[in-house]
Design a protein around this motif. Structure first.
Motif, short mmCIF file in Angstrom:
data_model
loop_
_atom_site.label_atom_id
_atom_site.label_comp_id
_atom_site.label_asym_id
_atom_site.label_seq_id
_atom_site.Cartn_x
_atom_site.Cartn_y
_atom_site.Cartn_z
N UNK A 44 0.84 -1.20 0.00
CA UNK A 44 0.00 0.00 0.00
C UNK A 44 0.88 1.25 0.00
N UNK A 45 1.96 1.23 0.76
CA UNK A 45 2.86 2.39 0.80
C UNK A 45 3.56 2.58 -0.54
N UNK A 46 3.97 1.48 -1.17
CA UNK A 46 4.64 1.58 -2.48
C UNK A 46 3.68 2.00 -3.58
N UNK A 47 2.39 1.74 -3.41
CA UNK A 47 1.41 2.07 -4.44
C UNK A 47 1.00 3.54 -4.40
N UNK A 48 1.31 4.23 -3.31
CA UNK A 48 0.96 5.65 -3.21
C UNK A 48 1.79 6.44 -4.21
N UNK A 49 1.17 7.37 -4.94
CA UNK A 49 1.95 8.19 -5.88
C UNK A 49 2.87 9.13 -5.11
N UNK A 50 4.13 9.18 -5.49
CA UNK A 50 5.12 10.00 -4.79
C UNK A 50 5.91 10.85 -5.78
N UNK A 51 6.50 11.88 -5.23
CA UNK A 51 7.47 12.70 -5.95
C UNK A 51 8.79 12.58 -5.20
N UNK A 52 9.86 12.95 -5.85
CA UNK A 52 11.19 12.88 -5.24
C UNK A 52 11.78 14.28 -5.23
N UNK A 53 12.20 14.74 -4.05
CA UNK A 53 12.78 16.07 -3.89
C UNK A 53 14.28 15.90 -3.64
N UNK A 54 15.09 16.60 -4.43
CA UNK A 54 16.53 16.49 -4.31
C UNK A 54 17.19 17.74 -4.87
N UNK A 55 18.48 17.88 -4.65
CA UNK A 55 19.23 19.04 -5.15
C UNK A 55 20.23 18.56 -6.20
N UNK A 56 20.32 19.33 -7.28
CA UNK A 56 21.26 18.98 -8.35
C UNK A 56 22.66 19.48 -8.01
N UNK A 57 23.59 19.32 -8.94
CA UNK A 57 24.99 19.68 -8.71
C UNK A 57 25.17 21.17 -8.43
N UNK A 58 24.29 22.02 -8.95
CA UNK A 58 24.37 23.47 -8.72
C UNK A 58 23.62 23.88 -7.44
N UNK A 59 23.04 22.91 -6.74
CA UNK A 59 22.33 23.21 -5.50
C UNK A 59 20.89 23.61 -5.69
N UNK A 60 20.37 23.51 -6.91
CA UNK A 60 18.97 23.88 -7.17
C UNK A 60 18.05 22.74 -6.76
N UNK A 61 16.92 23.10 -6.17
CA UNK A 61 15.94 22.12 -5.74
C UNK A 61 15.24 21.53 -6.96
N UNK A 62 15.17 20.22 -7.02
CA UNK A 62 14.50 19.51 -8.10
C UNK A 62 13.39 18.66 -7.50
N UNK A 63 12.26 18.60 -8.16
CA UNK A 63 11.17 17.71 -7.77
C UNK A 63 10.77 16.94 -9.01
N UNK A 77 4.81 12.57 -0.70
CA UNK A 77 3.53 12.06 -1.17
C UNK A 77 2.83 13.08 -2.05
N UNK A 78 2.25 12.63 -3.15
CA UNK A 78 1.46 13.51 -4.00
C UNK A 78 0.09 13.78 -3.37
N UNK A 79 -0.40 12.80 -2.65
CA UNK A 79 -1.70 12.92 -2.00
C UNK A 79 -1.50 12.92 -0.49
N UNK A 80 -2.26 13.73 0.22
CA UNK A 80 -2.12 13.73 1.67
C UNK A 80 -2.63 12.42 2.27
#
Length: 91
Positions: A44-63, A77-80
């Motif tokens: 059930x946890x793996x089936x939840x739609x998710x996004x990934x938040x990380x920083x690239x080599x220049x330090x910019x936030x990527x989602x 999580x995409x959904x609360x």
């Protein structure tokens, strides 16, 4: 005729012993149920739609919707979750 009954009794006795030794004990049943519940929760946890938040080599936030390779990331999580109110009109 007695030999036939003895053979039949031996077969029945052997079948009973085989059944008795191969059945699940209450502890086995409990362990299997706990393992199944954990697997359902993980699925059930793996089936939840998710996004990934990380920083690239220049330090910019990527989602992104795919995790980056070779970088640390955070799952978002995409959904609360149930019980959380989301109001898009508030700032």
């Amino acid at each position: 005729m007695r030999l036939g009954w003895a053979i039949l009794a031996g077969i029945l006795l052997g079948g009973g012993v085989a059944w008795w030794t191969s059945r699940d004990t209450p502890a086995d049943i409990e362990r299997k149920q706990a393992r199944a519940a954990a697997a359902r929760a993980a699925d059930a946890e793996d089936a939840r739609p998710v996004l990934y938040r990380w920083r690239d080599a220049q330090g910019r936030l990527q989602v992104t919707d795919q995790p980056p390779k070779g970088r640390r990331y955070e799952r978002v999580d995409r959904e609360p979750r149930p019980g959380i109110e989301v109001h898009g009109d508030r700032e």
